[in-house]
Design an enzyme around this catalytic site. Sequence first.
Site, mmCIF file in Angstrom:
data_model
loop_
_atom_site.group_PDB
_atom_site.id
_atom_site.type_symbol
_atom_site.label_atom_id
_atom_site.label_comp_id
_atom_site.label_asym_id
_atom_site.label_seq_id
_atom_site.Cartn_x
_atom_site.Cartn_y
_atom_site.Cartn_z
ATOM 1 N N PHE A 157 -4.414 4.666 11.163
ATOM 2 C CA PHE A 157 -3.773 3.800 12.160
ATOM 3 C C PHE A 157 -2.517 4.444 12.720
ATOM 4 O O PHE A 157 -2.121 4.168 13.852
ATOM 5 C CB PHE A 157 -3.486 2.429 11.548
ATOM 6 C CG PHE A 157 -4.718 1.787 10.963
ATOM 7 C CD1 PHE A 157 -5.921 1.867 11.636
ATOM 8 C CD2 PHE A 157 -4.696 1.143 9.752
ATOM 9 C CE1 PHE A 157 -7.084 1.324 11.104
ATOM 10 C CE2 PHE A 157 -5.842 0.585 9.202
ATOM 11 C CZ PHE A 157 -7.044 0.664 9.884
ATOM 12 N N SER A 178 0.823 -1.207 0.000
ATOM 13 C CA SER A 178 0.000 0.000 0.000
ATOM 14 C C SER A 178 0.853 1.251 0.000
ATOM 15 O O SER A 178 0.488 2.258 -0.574
ATOM 16 C CB SER A 178 -0.912 0.022 1.227
ATOM 17 O OG SER A 178 -1.868 -0.992 1.131
ATOM 18 N N GLU A 205 1.034 -1.574 14.801
ATOM 19 C CA GLU A 205 1.454 -0.214 14.491
ATOM 20 C C GLU A 205 2.105 0.477 15.679
ATOM 21 O O GLU A 205 3.066 1.233 15.522
ATOM 22 C CB GLU A 205 0.244 0.602 14.027
ATOM 23 C CG GLU A 205 -0.361 0.147 12.692
ATOM 24 C CD GLU A 205 -1.275 -1.078 12.776
ATOM 25 O OE1 GLU A 205 -1.548 -1.554 13.902
ATOM 26 O OE2 GLU A 205 -1.729 -1.559 11.731
HETATM 27 C C1 TPP Z 1 -5.188 -1.825 12.602
HETATM 28 C C2 TPP Z 1 -5.135 -2.207 11.166
HETATM 29 N N1 TPP Z 1 -3.948 -2.260 10.537
HETATM 30 C C3 TPP Z 1 -3.881 -2.578 9.237
HETATM 31 C C4 TPP Z 1 -4.996 -2.853 8.521
HETATM 32 C C5 TPP Z 1 -4.921 -3.170 7.017
HETATM 33 N N2 TPP Z 1 -5.226 -4.575 6.734
HETATM 34 C C6 TPP Z 1 -6.409 -4.949 6.232
HETATM 35 S S1 TPP Z 1 -6.526 -6.610 6.041
HETATM 36 C C7 TPP Z 1 -4.963 -6.846 6.630
HETATM 37 C C8 TPP Z 1 -4.386 -8.236 6.735
HETATM 38 C C9 TPP Z 1 -5.228 -9.084 7.623
HETATM 39 O O1 TPP Z 1 -4.690 -10.363 7.748
HETATM 40 P P1 TPP Z 1 -5.472 -11.447 8.581
HETATM 41 O O2 TPP Z 1 -5.788 -10.920 9.940
HETATM 42 O O3 TPP Z 1 -4.684 -12.703 8.550
HETATM 43 O O4 TPP Z 1 -6.856 -11.612 7.824
HETATM 44 P P2 TPP Z 1 -7.231 -12.519 6.580
HETATM 45 O O5 TPP Z 1 -7.686 -11.586 5.533
HETATM 46 O O6 TPP Z 1 -6.029 -13.297 6.190
HETATM 47 O O7 TPP Z 1 -8.303 -13.398 7.058
HETATM 48 C C10 TPP Z 1 -4.383 -5.632 6.957
HETATM 49 C C11 TPP Z 1 -3.021 -5.472 7.482
HETATM 50 C C12 TPP Z 1 -6.223 -2.794 9.188
HETATM 51 N N3 TPP Z 1 -7.385 -3.011 8.592
HETATM 52 N N4 TPP Z 1 -6.252 -2.481 10.512
#
Ligand code: TPP
Lengths: 325, 325, 313, 313
Positions: free
Chosen positions: B95, B49, B70
Amino acid sequence: MNRPLDPGSWQYRELNSRAPTLSTLSDTLIALAEEGHPIVAGSADLQYSNGLVGFARRYPERFIQFGISEQNMVSAAAGLATTGLMPFVATFASFLALLCCEQIRMDVAYCAQPVRLIGHHAGISLGFYGTSHHATEDLAIMRSIADLTVVAPADGAQFAAAIRASVHHPQPIYFRIGRGHDPVVYDQDTPFAFGEAITHGIGDEITIIATGSSVHPALEATRALQAGGKSVGLIDMHTIKPLDEKAVLAAADRSRIILTVEEHTILGGLGGAVAEVMAEHGARARLVRHGIKDEFSLIAPPTHLYRHYRLDAQGIEEVARALLA
Amino acid sequence: MNRPLDPGSWQYRELNSRAPTLSTLSDTLIALAEEGHPIVAGSADLQYSNGLVGFARRYPERFIQFGISEQNMVSAAAGLATTGLMPFVATFASFLALLCCEQIRMDVAYCAQPVRLIGHHAGISLGFYGTSHHATEDLAIMRSIADLTVVAPADGAQFAAAIRASVHHPQPIYFRIGRGHDPVVYDQDTPFAFGEAITHGIGDEITIIATGSSVHPALEATRALQAGGKSVGLIDMHTIKPLDEKAVLAAADRSRIILTVEEHTILGGLGGAVAEVMAEHGARARLVRHGIKDEFSLIAPPTHLYRHYRLDAQGIEEVARALLA
Amino acid sequence: MAAEAGDRAYEGAGPPFILGYHPLEHGRNSMNTTLTQDEITRLEERARFIRLETIRLISIAKVGHYSSAFSAAEIFATLYYDTMRIRRDEPAWIDRDRFLMGKGHAAVALFPVLADLGFFPKAWLDQYTRLGSPLGDHPDMRKVPGVDFSSGSIGHALSAGLGMALGARILKRDFRTFVMLGDGEMQEGQVWEAALAAANHGLSRLIAIIDRNGFQLDGRVDDTMAIEPLREKWEAFGWDVSDVDGHDVVSVAECLRRLRDDERRAKPACVIAHTIKGKGVSYMETEPGWHLGYLAPADEARAIEEIMAGAAR
Amino acid sequence: MAAEAGDRAYEGAGPPFILGYHPLEHGRNSMNTTLTQDEITRLEERARFIRLETIRLISIAKVGHYSSAFSAAEIFATLYYDTMRIRRDEPAWIDRDRFLMGKGHAAVALFPVLADLGFFPKAWLDQYTRLGSPLGDHPDMRKVPGVDFSSGSIGHALSAGLGMALGARILKRDFRTFVMLGDGEMQEGQVWEAALAAANHGLSRLIAIIDRNGFQLDGRVDDTMAIEPLREKWEAFGWDVSDVDGHDVVSVAECLRRLRDDERRAKPACVIAHTIKGKGVSYMETEPGWHLGYLAPADEARAIEEIMAGAAR
Ligand SMILES: Cc1ncc(C[n+]2csc(CCOP(=O)(O)OP(=O)(O)O)c2C)c(N)n1
Ligand SMILES: Cc1ncc(C[n+]2csc(CCOP(=O)(O)OP(=O)(O)O)c2C)c(N)n1
Ligand SMILES: [Mg+2]
Ligand SMILES: [Mg+2]
């Protein structure tokens, strides 16, 4: 060693839970619970600092101890609120408004849950406990969040009235409280309405607009200046958001100078809110913002800090006099 | 299934790391590292991103992946900085500025560590990803923190120049970036100095003061209004803090109206900062703050949101025209 | 009274304290882990010095965290007079080992040590918490030479220490980073973010020391927000875990020497130091109310007596 | 194409879906944990419906989290069509079981379910992500009937769920609270704050389900910030832990029925659901880039084919 301790020795937890403004919190919540309101309270390892230990003793099943995890407390409070309860959660203002800023925005304000957040020991009232424990940004931060009411009561009576009024307030609220030892400004039954400032007079020369812990010293300064023949007025702007624009504009229309006074940075807090209204309406008066001048506050016993930053009655009077000169 | 995918299908991570403003981040950091500056970079599971994946590939040993934590990233960046390194850490503005607000205050700003915080996808640029992903409070929040420089570059060239300038800047910095697809405003070698606004003209009727992602549409709006014979000017206020008060006052002295434009709440951000300067100096002009009107933003594709909130060129022009009427 | 306690404490320090480890600035693995009787005596003496100075400084402030300092006195003494590689009079030496306090509210115990090491004038201590003083309830790196990181908000220090350990690796420097944490501090989520990251990054030169004194502000940790099984938590987060008696300088020092010098370990190391909050002053040892408080002169005198007597034990 | 997929999906639903559990609103412990073949077929069919609808909605938005939705399809299906006590057409029923998503970015899979249950008009789905629509990439309780809590910022949901479970206890209501978490989400410290608190408060009616799909945004969880041993972490934080195959509705449903009905358990329960990110669409199953993306119509058609074929398997 079983000899009792000297009466001069003391433990903070015993003393502080009796601090007037803070025991107000606990007492008012107990009263509301007794009247049938679905009050629950939470604290993050600071129940003696905020006096909630009183509520906890009276209603142990309605008190939730979160330990040192403020963010969990705030999000959980939002979850609690969804079930129909009305949570009051309290911790030092620096840890509430800053550490939990995003949880407050998302889980409380954006989810529109009727959580009441009590940020106590705000401003520089934690003295030499350190700049880490000072909260001189919380009003600016909380004010930026939509759908959140932001209130800084001047004393225990006003705090109690505000808590009572909050029961019928639809929005979540951030209450900003000091050390809990504020001198009395108001009678017990002074009415309180969110967003309606209390005007103690408008001055031709200066109207001071103060909030929270600065109201009492500002009132003393105002009286001293009046006694010296100056036309000085005072507005207690207990609600920072929504701001009472009418009160500001009424003063800005008559006074030569508006002097905001807050135990907070002069950026974005009360001074910032008043500046926005004045600039937007092309107000005639000049604005002077008094508070912490965009710097990290020093440490010292609180009264020394108030002196240093001219936030005590004498300091406010000096600042006003310099403007009148 | 081994058939290749249709060219019309795409994966975000492949696409976005090539977004112009963001690849600027990575490219500029690589260039600085090659020149010998002790750059390190960190990301919290968003390297595609913010485009830092480019830096990570070039300097794997200087890139730190923090996963979805974060707050840990921000505090660790401060620790890294104490060893003489210059950390750039990036994540979504919501964040960074909100979730890590207290870590930024204490570990970065109060500890005076030269950390560079990159809050990207700020404002409403994350469109329908949700209000949780919008950051319309970050300027107000970051601005309340002492000793922190707050910058919102208008495009990739200015961002690159600001990153370059940051190498010799003593204070920690919060950079506010959009989606990384900003249209070009400046030539590659336009000079940049923290705290020195770029005045594109002062209008007798209106001077627009815009920041970050609002500069380009404001410039277009200004040109359209000028083409219609209106005396309208524009200031690019890329540094929100320290604010270029002189530029504000010069405009407020000549223009009838100052119109601030920001992809941010109108409370406490650019509009708030300008209001403070104007009210404090008793400026003659009237201030109008354009932005998100203290409400939680809706969701929709970004361009639809810009249209809805009148933050695109057309919208800004409409707002200005209404003021001229 | 306060001044007397202070003087006595510094008298105890005698001529510039001879450090067991620091002269060997450049050698790691260069000493064995067993303490000599001389070293033991010195460390115990320094722990006593720390307690006495804590009392003196709090008598200036008129309120303070006696018991949080007392539980960690032997840890402070061991770190600064045995474990850590530091240079007297050169607080900012680039290759020094780093020390961070999650439980920053015990800084009152750190300042006398830093003054004793020559990092700043001892006279500064007399201004503890006064307007303009760099010394307050929490450590402030911007103001106090020898403080490696500021704290006050519980839960950040392990992350900051993680950053230092990462920095050391990137810069190819071999300093160690020691982070003292409170047991109540285990409740802050950021600690676990940092723990996970440190294990992932294999930061074996990062050493956390948990002052497991069983109490936090509102009372017993067990009654507030229990944290056991603590060893299992750290192990599950990928750390090497040791238990020590936090008031036995031999146990603490030998453990820290071992962890400091062990270059084969791939994991960060966590030491659970079992301690007593208020250790050394009987009426504080089990009374949670002493997390923060003030001793009137008469009780201060009794506390000093007990500390001196404990030392003779 | 998109509309077709959507229609087909709803046709699959046939007449108002008969729920195995909900009619028994007031009885807990009233059914055994073994699924009938009929129930199995239905749940598998609902999982397929969820995947098809995910594709349809993302074709409206033109970008979305296919793979995060696919790994959780069986979990969503099981929760809403088997485990949870809810009332069709009464999203705000006070005694309903609650559901929260830490991984809010998989809400695209939840909305069709809520529409299917009658919580809001199906037509709303067609406006997915459009200006004025309540339905975006993340669930929004303020706008969408049936969403029990908003999310988007990863890491808050377990805390909010903790609050609901505490509320249930205080109000003496017996609803259960289910919280779906991502495996990348384990890196957020707030999750561990909530975990510790839930265990301390003995909230046995709080059930966390971890979608252990092995990937997060930047790539494999193991390469980004490894979280194993995960079971040990939750156990050390005081939770009861179960492992299930997250794509086997029998395994998921039987586990959730058991945890839901077990009144003897004193601890909160955590289910580690082993899943495949992108499950059901071969070219997504191991490719981390599909965390977020868009399928052109041709690839969408292939995905739909695969999903239908998988169902026949
Ligand atoms: C606090 C926060 N940091 C970063 C994000 C951006 N983000 C969205 S989805 C994601 C990855 C999520 O991975 P996981 O928890 O394994 O979920 P999955 O989609 O694999 O089920 C991130 C970092 C967010 N939504 N919230
Ligand atoms: C984030 C944060 N929350 C709350 C506090 C207030 N506080 C100061 S000391 C303390 C208790 C600390 O307990 P512990 O970590 O066990 O340290 P001890 O003094 O027992 O060594 C608390 C809650 C703080 N300093 N920081
Ligand atoms: Mg403790
Ligand atoms: Mg995952």
